[in-house]
Design a protein around this motif. Sequence first.
Motif, PDB file in Angstrom:
ATOM      1  N   ALA A  48      -4.582  -6.736  -2.047  1.00 14.83           N
ATOM      2  CA  ALA A  48      -5.206  -8.141  -2.180  1.00 14.83           C
ATOM      3  C   ALA A  48      -4.761  -8.080  -3.731  1.00 14.83           C
ATOM      4  O   ALA A  48      -4.243  -9.903  -4.645  1.00 14.83           O
ATOM      5  CB  ALA A  48      -5.873  -8.623  -1.598  1.00 14.83           C
ATOM      6  N   TYR A  49      -4.905  -7.187  -5.063  1.00 15.89           N
ATOM      7  CA  TYR A  49      -4.752  -7.654  -6.209  1.00 15.89           C
ATOM      8  C   TYR A  49      -3.734  -8.021  -6.419  1.00 15.89           C
ATOM      9  O   TYR A  49      -3.886  -9.246  -6.787  1.00 15.89           O
ATOM     10  CB  TYR A  49      -5.226  -6.669  -6.696  1.00 15.89           C
ATOM     11  N   PHE A  50      -2.738  -7.358  -6.140  1.00 10.24           N
ATOM     12  CA  PHE A  50      -1.229  -7.745  -6.881  1.00 10.24           C
ATOM     13  C   PHE A  50      -0.672  -9.087  -5.798  1.00 10.24           C
ATOM     14  O   PHE A  50       0.270  -9.271  -6.222  1.00 10.24           O
ATOM     15  CB  PHE A  50      -0.694  -6.627  -6.903  1.00 10.24           C
ATOM     16  N   GLY A  51      -1.210  -9.372  -4.517  1.00  8.99           N
ATOM     17  CA  GLY A  51      -0.910 -10.216  -3.952  1.00  8.99           C
ATOM     18  C   GLY A  51      -0.225  -9.822  -2.136  1.00  8.99           C
ATOM     19  O   GLY A  51       0.508  -9.189  -2.086  1.00  8.99           O
ATOM     20  N   ASN A  52      -1.500 -10.107  -1.095  1.00  7.67           N
ATOM     21  CA  ASN A  52      -1.160  -9.495  -0.189  1.00  7.67           C
ATOM     22  C   ASN A  52       0.422  -9.972   0.718  1.00  7.67           C
ATOM     23  O   ASN A  52       0.614  -9.216   1.214  1.00  7.67           O
ATOM     24  CB  ASN A  52      -2.708 -10.606   0.846  1.00  7.67           C
ATOM     25  N   ASN A  53       0.834 -10.992   0.265  1.00 11.55           N
ATOM     26  CA  ASN A  53       2.208 -11.705   0.964  1.00 11.55           C
ATOM     27  C   ASN A  53       3.014 -10.025   0.308  1.00 11.55           C
ATOM     28  O   ASN A  53       4.695 -11.028   0.539  1.00 11.55           O
ATOM     29  CB  ASN A  53       2.380 -13.247   0.882  1.00 11.55           C
ATOM     30  N   LEU A  54       2.627  -9.584  -0.481  1.00 12.78           N
ATOM     31  CA  LEU A  54       4.497  -8.804  -0.931  1.00 12.78           C
ATOM     32  C   LEU A  54       4.922  -7.752  -0.219  1.00 12.78           C
ATOM     33  O   LEU A  54       3.614  -7.306   0.440  1.00 12.78           O
ATOM     34  CB  LEU A  54       3.645  -7.390  -2.263  1.00 12.78           C
ATOM     35  N   PRO A 102      -5.208  -2.904 -11.963  1.00 10.21           N
ATOM     36  CA  PRO A 102      -6.806  -2.580 -11.384  1.00 10.21           C
ATOM     37  C   PRO A 102      -7.847  -1.288 -11.737  1.00 10.21           C
ATOM     38  O   PRO A 102      -7.349  -0.167 -11.160  1.00 10.21           O
ATOM     39  CB  PRO A 102      -6.705  -2.554 -10.248  1.00 10.21           C
ATOM     40  N   PRO A 103      -8.730  -1.792 -11.837  1.00 12.05           N
ATOM     41  CA  PRO A 103     -10.102  -1.250 -11.643  1.00 12.05           C
ATOM     42  C   PRO A 103     -10.627  -0.196 -10.131  1.00 12.05           C
ATOM     43  O   PRO A 103     -11.171   0.645 -10.499  1.00 12.05           O
ATOM     44  CB  PRO A 103     -11.407  -2.183 -12.528  1.00 12.05           C
ATOM     45  N   ILE A 104     -10.422  -0.970  -9.760  1.00 12.28           N
ATOM     46  CA  ILE A 104     -10.005  -0.178  -7.748  1.00 12.28           C
ATOM     47  C   ILE A 104      -9.778   0.802  -7.152  1.00 12.28           C
ATOM     48  O   ILE A 104     -10.534   1.641  -7.006  1.00 12.28           O
ATOM     49  CB  ILE A 104      -9.377  -1.604  -6.812  1.00 12.28           C
ATOM     50  N   ILE A 105      -8.397   1.237  -8.292  1.00 11.95           N
ATOM     51  CA  ILE A 105      -8.141   2.402  -7.936  1.00 11.95           C
ATOM     52  C   ILE A 105      -8.731   3.235  -8.833  1.00 11.95           C
ATOM     53  O   ILE A 105      -8.562   4.548  -8.061  1.00 11.95           O
ATOM     54  CB  ILE A 105      -6.679   2.599  -8.776  1.00 11.95           C
ATOM     55  N   GLY A 106      -9.735   3.104  -9.122  1.00 13.47           N
ATOM     56  CA  GLY A 106     -10.770   4.415  -9.869  1.00 13.47           C
ATOM     57  C   GLY A 106     -12.190   4.639  -8.482  1.00 13.47           C
ATOM     58  O   GLY A 106     -12.401   5.806  -8.633  1.00 13.47           O
ATOM     59  N   LYS A 107     -11.926   3.792  -7.919  1.00 15.24           N
ATOM     60  CA  LYS A 107     -12.777   4.347  -6.721  1.00 15.24           C
ATOM     61  C   LYS A 107     -11.861   5.101  -5.122  1.00 15.24           C
ATOM     62  O   LYS A 107     -11.965   4.973  -4.423  1.00 15.24           O
ATOM     63  CB  LYS A 107     -12.978   2.698  -5.919  1.00 15.24           C
ATOM     64  N   LEU A 108     -10.786   5.793  -6.046  1.00 21.65           N
ATOM     65  CA  LEU A 108     -10.043   6.478  -4.968  1.00 21.65           C
ATOM     66  C   LEU A 108     -10.386   8.322  -5.709  1.00 21.65           C
ATOM     67  O   LEU A 108      -9.391   8.319  -6.485  1.00 21.65           O
ATOM     68  CB  LEU A 108      -8.864   6.491  -4.742  1.00 21.65           C
ATOM     69  N   PRO A 109     -11.313   8.803  -5.880  1.00 20.27           N
ATOM     70  CA  PRO A 109     -11.967   9.554  -6.329  1.00 20.27           C
ATOM     71  C   PRO A 109     -10.927  10.726  -6.059  1.00 20.27           C
ATOM     72  O   PRO A 109     -11.239  12.131  -6.497  1.00 20.27           O
ATOM     73  CB  PRO A 109     -13.252   9.802  -6.190  1.00 20.27           C
TER      74      PRO A 109
END
Length: 353
Positions: A48-54, A102-109
């Motif tokens: 979603a951060y980069f664009g759901n339609n990509l 995006p910071p969300i990648i940091g939640k893939l420990p």
Amino acid sequence: MMNNKPNIPPLLIFTLVFLLPSLTLSTPPPRPERCYPEDKRVLLELKAYFGNNLTDFSTWKPETDCCNKWSGVLCKKIPKTNIRRVNFLEIIGSDNIVGPIPPIIGKLPYLETLILRLLPNLTGPIPPFIGKLTNLQYLSLNWDSLSGPIPNFLSQLTNLATLSLNNNHFTGTIPSFLGHLPFLSGLDLYENHLTGTIPNTFGSFTHKTFIDLHNNHLSGSIPKSLGQVNFEILDLSGNQLTGDASFLFGEDKTDLAHLILSRNRLSFDFSKVVMPVGELNSSLLILDLSHNQIYGKLPNWLGQAPLLYNFDVSYNRLCGTIPTVGGKLQGFPVSSFQHNLCLCGAPLPPCKS
């Protein structure tokens, strides 16, 4: 009047009655999804951060299993559990990925491999949350448009084996902590804007190592400590390095395959340099010392290096007869030897008596 009803044998009726229910019961149930729910949520938020339609994320569908069906995503079973966590994430080759990491990648420990490659519109510095992914073994942020310094928080990635940051816009000096990462054996920092000297700590690498720092703005002398390292590939070309580099050679360099020091200001007597030769103890494939200030004669071992296929000592201050021992050097073009003080002999013109 004719009877048109089919005559079904009793045995067939018995088989159908008793076999069909068993066939129905033997159909395996749907395989349970292996994607950990939190990991799936994080990946969908990344999409979603980069664009759901990509189209780059066209396989990332909420109704499918991220461990099996999503491109660029792999999972690994956590020991002593039945839980699988995302340990591999690769996003490559897209002009549509725009903005910072995006910071969300940091939640893939549980990530062990993170590849964000060939994304020319991925910008900004390396964010601090990358330092929290302490399970990372392979970090590749290359051929992007990232900038800023190589951050000190990468020192927290003590499991890192390969760090690839080439072809970006990184500035500043090469941090010394890289030489202390205990498992690091591959370092690509080439095609950036790095300045300063090569850290002396690079002499602490203990594994078979490849280091590529070419096409930066590094200066000063090459640390003597690098002579202790068991290099397979060392490329320091296209910088402003000065002084002696003879200690990078030696009879113990049996694993050295690529040594590229061209386009610097290095100066040493090449005639005193030794290397292992022979079919069993030489792995040298590429030797490029062109565009330096190297002097002396070409050593005889060059003609006996059995695997050498790329060789260039042009634009130096070498002199004397090109060795014919082994005959290897005579197979290289004139351009590999030209623009020296007084090199002569095949493939150059004969030496004057």
